[in-house]
Design an enzyme around this catalytic site. Structure first.
Site: not given
Ligand code: DSN
Length: 433
Positions: A55, A57, A201, A227, A230, A236
């Site tokens: 932990y 925080e 984003d 994110t 990707k 993730r």
């Molecule tokens: N929902 C995801 C996608 O597949 O584009 C993005 O968060």
């Protein structure tokens, strides 16, 4: 790693079998969901490490729990590498994923019911860009911008006109299904003209932005979210990058970086996922290597090869093709309006994983949409090049043009299995043995 998997086999054979089945599904199929990828063994190892036990925080060197001197080193490394990768002034690696990252930015910069602008979901925006069923559309006043009906491209003059009228406090540039380049400079100019924060984003295109294969919004935007799983090919998770100074609140009690940090913790989240943050550091280290740029270039080449093959076979693509890692097939001219779900299922049966998707000005519904979204990050990691993309494109065309013919689907399944055998997943290490 080997010992851990052996003990899963003994301690929880049910989950062991599930992991094995998923490994086989991934190995034997062509993964074309543009938001997915295949992480390295090192990223898997960091995620499966003892760092999950802690932990912590707070932020590095300012924690609410003891025993964090080692965790601090991992989070510092993740931040340092991310700064280098994107040229960012400030980085927060704690967001659990892309949606919480976006929520934290809204929480930091907007008051409830404030107006902001984001790309319409049907045209390739994300749920968190103002959809009426999401916090972003429920708690804030979203004025969505759309693509041009004819070209299906963003029309920056139109967005500017809309912004002058709506006077948004924030404009969000970003995509999950827009297949062309975003002009971050044009977005910034609109933000400057109407006095709005620029939030970008880049969840989908972050790897391309980090390597110069797509323009990087970091030099322009006030805040950039992403994110990490990707095109960045990490675990993730999410991340926020921002400028240090708040251009609208230069003498405020907190600067922009401090506002973002306190929105993430304690505003929205508790303890960071330290094992995932360490895996982010591993991925960023990999992304800083020259070969990652080659990988990102190949993602785009593969997407173009797939798009060209599909168009040669008579398919129409949203915005007429792709500049990035993804494309959206419009099923309308094939007489399949609203049949995205059936097409997704048939392709699944053939071993090709895709997702049904809305198209601009969707004539069907979000659950029965008229599009299929495809992307190349995962197959590119696997080693596919343009010639394999041609085979994949021809296979997709065969399935869609023979949707009810089980024999055709079965024969495509065999071809896909043959193709996949040539590109084993995790060839250097069996993750289960
Ligand atoms: N929902 C995801 C996608 O597949 O584009 C993005 O968060």
């Amino acid at each position: 790693m080997t010992d851990m998997m052996d003990s899963i086999e003994k301690i929880d054979p049910e989950i062991y079998r599930i992991i094995k089945k998923e490994r086989d599904r991934l190995s034997d199929g062509v993964e074309l969901i543009p938001s997915e990828n295949v992480v390295s063994i090192a990223v898997l190892q960091a995620m499966g490490s003892v760092l999950t036990n802690k932990y912590s925080e707070g932020y590095p060197h300012k924690r609410y729990y003891g025993g964090n001197e080692i965790i601090d080193m991992a989070e510092d490394l993740a931040i340092e590498r991310a700064k280098k990768l994107f040229g960012a002034e400030h980085v927060n690696v704690q967001p659990y994923s892309g949606s919480p990252a976006n929520q934290a930015v809204f929480f930091a910069l907007l008051n409830l019911n404030d107006t902001f602008m984001g790309l319409d979901l049907n045209a390739g925006g994300h749920l968190t860009h103002g959809s009426s069923v999401n916090f972003s559309g429920k708690q804030y006043n979203c004025v969505a911008y759309n693509v041009d009906k004819e070209t299906e491209l963003l029309d920056y003059d139109q967005i500017k006109k809309q912004a002058k009228k709506a006077k948004p406090k924030l404009i969000l540039s970003g995509l999950t299904a827009y297949p062309r380049k975003l002009d971050f400079k044009a977005f910034q100019e609109i933000c400057d003209e109407v006095g709005a924060y620029h939030m970008s984003d880049i969840a989908h295109i972050a790897g391309l932005c980090a390597t110069g294969v797509h323009e990087n919004p970091v030099p322009y935007a006030d805040v950039v979210t992403t994110t990490t799983h990707k095109t960045l090919r990490g675990p993730r998770g999410g991340m926020i990058m921002c400028k240090i100074e708040d251009k609208f609140d230069k003498n405020g009690k907190k600067n922009l970086a401090q506002k973002i940090d306190s929105a993430v913790f304690p505003g929205l989240q508790g303890g960071p996922h330290d094992h995932v943050n360490a895996a982010k550091a591993v991925a960023f280290g990999e992304d800083l290597r020259p070969e990652f740029k080659d990988y990102c270039k190949q993602i785009v080449k593969n997407a173009k090869a797939l798009a060209d093959t599909l168009m040669d076979k008579g398919f129409e693509l949203v915005a007429g093709g792709t500049d990035n890692h993804l494309m959206v097939i419009k099923l309308v001219n094939k007489g399949l309006t609203g049949k995205g779900k059936d097409v997704q299922t048939a392709l699944d049966e053939a071993g090709i994983t895709v997702n049904k998707n809305t198209i601009p000005y969707e004539p069907g519904s979000p659950f029965n949409p008229s599009g299929i979204r495809l992307g190349t990050p995962a197959v590119t990691t696997r080693g596919f090049k343009e010639s394999e993309m041609k085979v994949v494109g021809e296979s997709i065309a065969k399935v869609i043009d023979n949707l009810d013919d089980k024999k055709v689907i079965e024969s495509v399944r065999k071809d896909i299995l043959e193709l996949c055998k040539k590109f084993p997943l995790y060839p250097e290490f069996d993750i289960l043995k």
